[in-house]
Design an enzyme around this catalytic site. Structure first.
Site, PDB file in Angstrom:
ATOM      1  N   ASP A 230      11.222 -12.515  14.317  1.00  0.00           N
ATOM      2  CA  ASP A 230      10.824 -12.989  15.612  1.00  0.00           C
ATOM      3  C   ASP A 230      12.257 -13.618  16.234  1.00  0.00           C
ATOM      4  O   ASP A 230      12.999 -13.960  15.704  1.00  0.00           O
ATOM      5  CB  ASP A 230       9.826 -14.236  15.542  1.00  0.00           C
ATOM      6  CG  ASP A 230       9.706 -14.770  16.975  1.00  0.00           C
ATOM      7  OD1 ASP A 230       8.968 -13.883  17.948  1.00  0.00           O
ATOM      8  OD2 ASP A 230       9.958 -15.926  17.139  1.00  0.00           O
ATOM      9  N   GLU A 291      12.516  -8.021  16.551  1.00  0.00           N
ATOM     10  CA  GLU A 291      12.384  -8.328  17.735  1.00  0.00           C
ATOM     11  C   GLU A 291      13.601  -8.353  18.705  1.00  0.00           C
ATOM     12  O   GLU A 291      14.364  -9.300  19.135  1.00  0.00           O
ATOM     13  CB  GLU A 291      11.493  -9.605  18.380  1.00  0.00           C
ATOM     14  CG  GLU A 291      10.980  -9.692  19.734  1.00  0.00           C
ATOM     15  CD  GLU A 291      10.540 -11.288  20.073  1.00  0.00           C
ATOM     16  OE1 GLU A 291      10.104 -11.180  21.314  1.00  0.00           O
ATOM     17  OE2 GLU A 291      11.203 -11.920  19.640  1.00  0.00           O
TER      18      GLU A 291
HETATM   19  C1  NOJ Z   1       8.777 -13.971  20.663  1.00  0.00           C
HETATM   20  C2  NOJ Z   1       7.106 -13.804  20.376  1.00  0.00           C
HETATM   21  O1  NOJ Z   1       6.745 -12.484  20.353  1.00  0.00           O
HETATM   22  C3  NOJ Z   1       6.373 -14.722  21.445  1.00  0.00           C
HETATM   23  O2  NOJ Z   1       5.047 -14.484  21.432  1.00  0.00           O
HETATM   24  C4  NOJ Z   1       6.838 -16.166  21.037  1.00  0.00           C
HETATM   25  O3  NOJ Z   1       6.211 -17.071  21.932  1.00  0.00           O
HETATM   26  C5  NOJ Z   1       8.267 -16.335  21.032  1.00  0.00           C
HETATM   27  N1  NOJ Z   1       8.992 -15.363  20.138  1.00  0.00           N
HETATM   28  C6  NOJ Z   1       8.699 -17.722  20.334  1.00  0.00           C
HETATM   29  O4  NOJ Z   1       8.309 -17.388  19.120  1.00  0.00           O
END
Ligand code: NOJ
Length: 572
Positions: A230, A291
């Site tokens: 993430d 991500e």
């Molecule tokens: C990216 C995640 O996909 C999202 O849903 C989240 O709110 C943020 N990172 C914070 O962890």
């Protein structure tokens, strides 16, 4: 008497294009491609997938009960968004214990059972590792906050204010407001890129690094096959805390200035951490998915690592920023990612963005367009990640009133920012109450489209989006050109029809997608690419081309196997 007949086989041999033959020596053998290049990944938002106990929230037993469905669909790996204990401020992205399961989702025993059942079906499990921050309820943070001299104080980013009532600098949280929160008890501010309940870890502290690395080992030993990491670009901040420049005048949905995140994102130190995580992943044959929101392919390249020693699958979100159904825009995007130094990773939807069904749908031909999009991201060179519900044409259904919003950014930013509830509504299994997702009250209302778009109904309808996905996924798994082949754009000047060839060791496939709302004719440059014709493999109302000419209905899609007439052979 022996008769010798010279015959030109008119049935497609469908193999060995001339140009393609030359590629044989340069392409990897199928067995040399790692599992994550062959696999189709499927993202599950566990709250919304399947609820086994009627509390209105999905759970691990619910996921386990749907493994046969996933197998049958053609899924090889499931990525489960965070299911660890959490106060659920950000629905799991605020982790309070990395080595357990939130009771809302089940127990560790349920996880082990899910892992066993998944393994029986050759489905791998990928977990979501929230590396940038923890929950403010995590024991590390509770200790960190307890005093300026606590053992974990330096595990987070604590700083003095600039002056009375003034945070250390101008950084704003991406979820609204200052990125600093004052802790009155110790008189210092802590930094949070996301919600205040998600304090950022201090990755400059080797103890943080060691602890997180151990978390990955712990789960690998429990059988997971990798992690989706993430928010990797937010791991490090400028230690000098320089103010961010203002990108342009005005304010965003939260009333904050538009900042360029120059000093708190994409710092180069992240690469060392990724290399460390990758070393461990390699010990377990695991995959790291990132991500990775990047401005261009150059930035994306950094995440593979200079020596291909960081992320195997940094997601290409540039693909999702193509904001209209445009052959030219997608062609450009695909071409760019094809120049990337590593294997592309395609997503068209996820739990943070409006579903592709709505982004590209015209309100009239949405199912047809959903099929077109399926062909696109499932036939490109790269690994696709499906988001749950894409395969049945699920629609984004945002709340109509602010009082119904669950996602805090939607409450804070309403009405400009409605939050992400719309793309997280419960999976639509059948026509029964709550779409078969739960026997209780679903945590988010089911989209009204569940009556027509659900797994049960679409399983019976040969023309459904679901049946179409199944066909394309089946083909993808068995066709080596689609799995491993080179990508070559053809008819590159066509503004309406996107078409390309995929060729692997002489086996070829042509994909043709009419991204416009009127019928189109195209001529495929088959001969120039060493093929003589194309045989229909899968299409939406498109007949196989004659003499390379193909007629596509509005939003029509065609996948054809490329054929080459065999050289004359002596038949005796
Ligand atoms: C990216 C995640 O996909 C999202 O849903 C989240 O709110 C943020 N990172 C914070 O962890």
């Amino acid at each position: 008497m022996k008769r010798t007949v010279l015959t030109m086989l008119s049935i497609c041999a469908c193999s060995m294009g001339f140009n393609a033959v030359a590629q044989t020596s340069t392409q990897l053998a199928a067995e040399d491609h790692p599992w994550w290049q062959r696999a189709v990944f499927y993202e599950i938002y566990p709250r919304s997938f399947a609820d086994s106990n009627g509390d209105g929230v999905g759970d691990l037993k619910g996921i386990a009960s749907k493994l046969d469905y996933l197998k049958n669909l053609g899924v090889d790996a499931i990525w489960i968004t965070p299911c660890f204990p959490s106060p659920q401020v950000d629905f799991g992205y605020d982790v309070s214990d990395y080595e357990n399961i939130d009771p809302m989702y089940g127990t560790l025993a349920d996880f082990d059972e899910l892992a066993r059942e998944a393994e029986k079906r050759s489905i791998r499990i990928i977990l979501d590792l929230v590396v940038n921050h923890t929950s403010d309820q995590h024991k590390w943070f509770l200790d960190s906050k307890s005093s300026r001299t606590s053992e974990h104080r330096d595990w987070y980013i604590w700083r003095d204010g600039r002056g009375p009532g003034q945070p250390p600098n101008n950084w704003v949280s991406t979820f609204g407001g200052s990125a600093w929160k004052l802790d009155p008890a110790t008189g210092q501010y802590y930094y949070h890129y996301f919600y205040p309940e998600q304090p950022d870890l201090n990755w400059r502290n080797p103890a943080v690094r060691g602890a997180m690395f151990d978390v990955t080992r712990w789960w690998y030993k429990r059988g997971v096959s990798g992690f989706r990491l993430d928010a990797v670009d937010t791991l490090f901040e400028d230690p000098e805390l320089h103010d961010n420049p203002i990108a342009h005048p005005g304010t965003n949905a939260f009333g904050d200035p538009f900042e360029e995140n120059k000093y708190n994102t994409k710092l180069p130190e992240v690469h060392d951490v990724l290399q460390g995580l990758r070393k461990i992943a390699d010990e377990y044959g695991a995959v790291l998915i990132g991500e990775t929101w990047t401005a261009d392919v150059h930035e994306l390249n950094h995440y593979y690592g200079a020596d291909h020693n960081e992320l195997q699958l940094p997601m290409d979100f540039l693909f999702t920023t193509v904001n209209k159904l445009s052959a030219a825009d997608f062609r450009k995007q695909i071409a760019e990612v094809n120049t990337a130094s590593g294997w592309p990773t395609f997503v068209i939807s996820n739990h943070d963005i409006v579903r592709s069904y709505d982004r590209y749908g015209d309100g009239e031909h949405n199912d047809q367009i959903a099929k077109l999009m399926a062909v696109l991201y499932l036939t490109l060179r790269g690994t696709p990640i499906l988001y749950y519900g894409e395969e049945i044409g699920m629609k984004t259904t945002p709340p109509a009133r602010v009082e119904d919003v669950k996602d805090p950014i939607g409450r804070k930013g309403w009405p400009k920012e409605k939050g992400r509830d719309g793309e997280r509504t419960p999976m639509q299994w059948d026509r029964s109450k709550n779409a078969g997702f739960t026997t209780g009250t679903p945590w988010l209302p089911v989209s009204p489209t569940y009556k027509t778009h659900n797994v049960a109904a679409e399983s019976k309808d040969p023309n459904s989006v679901l049946q179409f996905y199944k066909q394309v996924l089946k083909l993808r798994h068995t066709n080596q050109a689609l799995l491993y082949g080179t990508y070559t754009a053809i008819n590159e000047d066509d503004p309406n029809v996107l078409s390309y060839l995929r060729v692997y060791n002489g086996q070829g496939v042509v994909v043709v997608l009419n991204m416009s709302n009127v019928p189109r004719n195209v001529t495929l440059p088959l001969k120039a690419n060493g093929f003589s014709s194309a045989r229909n493999l899968i299409s939406t109302g498109v007949a196989a081309p004659r003499a390379g000419k193909l007629s596509l209905p509005a939003f029509g899609a065609f996948i054809g196997e490329l054929c080459v007439k065999s050289a004359p052979t002596a038949r005796q």
